[in-house]
Design an enzyme around this catalytic site. Structure first.
Site, short mmCIF file in Angstrom:
data_model
loop_
_atom_site.label_atom_id
_atom_site.label_comp_id
_atom_site.label_asym_id
_atom_site.label_seq_id
_atom_site.Cartn_x
_atom_site.Cartn_y
_atom_site.Cartn_z
N ASP A 190 0.83 -1.21 0.00
CA ASP A 190 0.00 0.00 0.00
C ASP A 190 0.87 1.26 0.00
OD1 ASP A 190 -2.32 1.51 0.12
OD2 ASP A 190 -3.18 0.37 1.78
N ASP B 100 -10.74 2.00 -3.21
CA ASP B 100 -11.27 1.70 -1.88
C ASP B 100 -12.79 1.71 -1.89
OD1 ASP B 100 -8.91 1.27 -0.63
OD2 ASP B 100 -8.83 3.18 0.45
C1 GLA Z 1 -5.79 1.77 2.22
C2 GLA Z 1 -6.17 0.61 1.34
C3 GLA Z 1 -7.22 -0.22 2.02
C4 GLA Z 1 -6.69 -0.72 3.35
C5 GLA Z 1 -6.23 0.45 4.20
C6 GLA Z 1 -5.52 -0.02 5.45
O1 GLA Z 1 -6.84 2.67 2.34
O2 GLA Z 1 -6.57 1.05 0.08
O3 GLA Z 1 -7.60 -1.31 1.21
O4 GLA Z 1 -5.64 -1.61 3.13
O5 GLA Z 1 -5.35 1.31 3.50
O6 GLA Z 1 -5.11 1.04 6.23
#
Ligand code: GLA
Length: 726
Positions: free
Chosen positions: A451, A517
């Site tokens: 990420d 997301d």
């Molecule tokens: C980001 C990612 C999510 C999740 C969060 C965790 O927003 O896109 O899928 O993994 O971080 O903090």
């Protein structure tokens, strides 16, 4: 050797002119021109010259892919830079005798390398250009400083010309939870320029910059598109000049002083990818064919994934998670991913990024009990990491504050309560590499969800504050490459607050992008459609989430949620402990439907319908041999008129007859309480031509529902070989 090169592949022609010791001038990039003899090529080259009065200069040279101000180019030049004000307008000459090396690679890729130099400016360039058998073109440039003084580089960018009939532009924008928003505009005089200054490809990334004939769509109109394979700062632009020239160009966006080329040193641009096609689907098909042809493209079926993020968030309770594993296994999941919250003191998002050590507090027995449970359930294990980030409340930040990006004596603005670690700093790089290596060596981790949750701001190397995005981006690539080399079989997903790092640079070392997301299927229609114009479905993470979307609050039935997730690398991100028996059974049917059609979904050609209105969208995946196809017919809103609403099915063989059926992977054969269109009861057999031209009426549904249609060839006058019968 002729100074004219004609490269052809899969319906694309590229004609390069290397006359007059100039860098390659593109005489044609577009539809296949067929076999051309030397006379015809010479005539094509001659046709490229305009009347003297129409040229701004009495005798301007032709403009190459690395446009030179010195040759009469009036737009953005390919090279910008200087040695304290000198050598800012280079004019390159090739050797003349052998201006290019042309080779054919084992896979049929045609490769051209052209070298040129400017003895006055003490610079040399090398242009590499490859035409893949699938028609995808890519090019990059290396600039070498042959002088003794440093050359301060401002920009190094490559362009490709498009014809005057490319009057419309399409590119993408967006934001968190709403990536790949298309924007269209006329290709007017001036530059439509998309600049990335945030250190990552971006949730608002340009994605693909397309120029095309008026009204071009998914299946019609000629389109020329470019994409820069780079995850850092960049500029991608369409430029039109008063003399009629139109180019698409791109390159890294460099800060002042970011690239200073020392004596004898060189710098190479990222690859610029380009595709031409009739309609966007053909353009996308060329990108997909190229990505699928690479040795690192995943060979094994994409494992259905269950991710705990929207299920349990930071609640890392072993009993709760093992229960989620069991329920995931029951519905058919094949990989379990443990998301954020397993390391250091990370019980929420305020702390501990940078401390990549399993939390003794949350995981007193380490991750073993969970991983053993995952394996016993027949799944593989994946883990979330965010290696480029650091919380000020972390052991790492306390020990090495100098590894955090800073400029002007201050750290960049905080975002999501975190800062960015300068991986261009050898110490920071080694720290992250060693911690990740220790994890990968200690645990059976098949997969990293990598990420990157914030924009970069004031990203300077300490202590001086010199701009650091470029070095950081290259270090991230190097780190991924190093981890992959040391751990055969490991897979990495590129996530960046959702779809903020989706580009062909990071995709050289990752096998999945997290598209967004936002898992609301209504939003996902656009997000996935846009994402899959570049990235083939098997590399795009598409999840089924809970009934009520965590990002939009909208509520959707499973037919729309699963019917929208079906198409990519399928996953589940839903607290299955809250599901009824019926829901679990229905979900397991969707997963089984996905896995039974996974080969088609993950190898086929992606097609999209050109809709007459926005109410009903259709997209699908057609087998390469056109023997079968699946489509999703999605009702996005109530149509303005009553029926019949026909949907035309693109991509089938016009001469072949197909049996089309309405599939019901969930439980209800047809939506209750509504009229049934006659064809949907037992299916219908029609030719691909009729399905594409006349189409079929949609089974009426409420808005924000969808249906899956399946077309299987049942014979015909040639083309497809049926693999399955109705
Ligand atoms: C980001 C990612 C999510 C999740 C969060 C965790 O927003 O896109 O899928 O993994 O971080 O903090």
């Amino acid at each position: 050797m002729s100074t004219l090169l004609h490269l052809r592949a899969a319906g694309t022609s590229l004609v390069l002119d290397l006359a007059d010791q100039l860098l390659p001038v593109v005489r044609h990039w577009g539809a296949d021109l067929g076999e051309l003899g030397e006379d015809e090529l010479q005539a094509l080259a001659l046709a490229g010259w305009v009347a003297r009065g129409d040229s701004p200069f009495d005798r301007a040279d032709q403009v190459s892919m690395l446009p030179e101000h010195a040759r009469g180019w009036l737009g953005r030049p390919g090279v910008e830079g200087s040695r304290a004000g000198r050598d800012w307008s280079p004019a390159f000459r090739t050797s003349g005798e052998a201006p290019a090396t042309v080779t054919t690679e084992a896979d049929g890729t045609r490769r051209v390398v052209v070298r040129g130099g400017d003895a006055c400016a003490y610079l040399e360039v090398e242009l590499e250009l490859e035409l893949h058998p699938g028609g995808l073109l890519r090019t990059r440039t290396t600039l070498t400083n042959t002088g003794e003084e440093v050359y301060d580089l401002g920009a190094l960018r490559t362009t490709l010309p498009v014809p005057e009939r490319a009057t419309e532009l399409l590119d993408f924008a967006g934001r968190h939870t709403m990536e790949r928003v298309p924007q269209r505009q006329p290709f007017d005089i001036g530059a439509h320029s998309r600049e990335v200054r945030t250190g990552r490809t971006g949730l608002d990334a340009v994605h693909l910059l397309c120029a095309g004939e008026p009204g071009f769509g998914f299946g019609s109109g000629q389109v020329w598109a470019v994409h820069l394979g780079w995850s850092g700062n960049q500029t991608t632009y369409a430029e039109r000049l008063f003399n009629g020239s139109r180019v698409l160009g791109s390159g890294e966006r460099l800060e002042h002083g970011e690239v200073r080329i020392g004596a004898g040193e060189r710098v190479t641009t990222p690859w610029l990818y380009a595709a031409h096609g009739t309609g966007l689907d053909e353009v996308a098909g060329r990108f997909h064919a190229w990505l699928r042809s690479r040795p690192q493209h995943p060979a094994r079926p994409r494992p259905v994934t269950i991710n705990n993020w929207e299920a349990t968030y930071f609640d890392h309770d072993l009993a709760r998670l093992t229960d989620l594993v069991d329920r995931g296994a029951r519905v058919g999941a094949e990989r379990f991913v443990l998301d954020d919250g397993w390391f250091g003191g990370r019980r929420d998002d305020t702390t501990s990024l940078g401390d990549w050590v399993v939390s003794e507090d949350a995981w007193p027995d380490g991750l073993d009990p969970l991983i053993e449970h995952v394996h016993a359930a027949g799944m593989e294990f994946g883990l979330w990491v965010e290696p480029e980030m650091v919380s000020l409340d972390s052991d790492l930040a306390r020990a090495h504050p100098e590894w955090i990006f800073a400029a002007g004596g201050r750290r960049g603005l905080e975002s999501r309560q975190q800062h960015v670690l300068d991986l261009g700093h050898p110490g920071a790089y080694a720290h992250v590499r060693d911690q990740l290596t220790a994890l990968l060596d200690r645990y059976a981790i098949a997969y990293l969800k990598w990420d990157h949750n914030r924009y970069l701001n004031d990203a300077g190397h300490t202590p001086g504050g010199e701009p650091g995005v470029r070095a950081h981006t290259l270090a991230v690539y190097r780190l991924m490459d190093e981890l992959l080399a040391a751990h055969p079989g490991l897979e990495i997903e590129s996530c960046s607050a959702g779809g903020g790092r989706v580009d062909l640079g990071v995709l050289e070392r990752t096998v999945r992008v997290w598209a967004s997301d936002c898992i609301d299927p209504l939003e996902r229609q656009q997000i996935q459609r846009g994402t899959m114009l570049l990235v083939p479905p098997e590399l795009v993470g598409t999840h089924v989430a809970s009934r009520e979307s965590h990002t939009t609050g909208r509520r959707h039935d499973l037919d729309f949620r699963a019917g929208t997730a079906l198409w990519g690398h399928l996953g589940i991100e839903w607290d299955l402990a809250t599901c009824s028996e019926e829901e679990l059974t229905e979900l397991s049917h969707w997963v089984a439907f996905h896995t039974s059609h996974r080969e088609l979904l993950h190898t086929g050609r992606v097609v999209n319908g050109d809709h007459h209105d926005d109410a009903t969208w259709v997209h699908g995946t057609v087998a390469q041999d056109r023997s079968e196809a699946l489509y999703q017919v999605a009702s996005l809103r109530r149509p303005d008129t009553t029926g019949p609403h026909r949907v035309r099915l693109p991509g089938l063989d016009p001469a072949v007859r197909y049996r089309v059926t309405l599939e019901s992977p969930g439980q209800d054969p047809l939506p209750a309480g509504l009229g049934v269109v006659p064809w949907a009861v037992d299916g219908i057999t029609l030719t691909g031509r009729l399905l594409a031209e006349a189409g079929l009426p949609v089974q009426p549904t409420d808005p924000e529902h969808s249906q899956i249609w399946r077309a299987v060839a049942v014979g015909g006058s040639g083309g497809a070989t049926p693999r399955m019968t109705a």
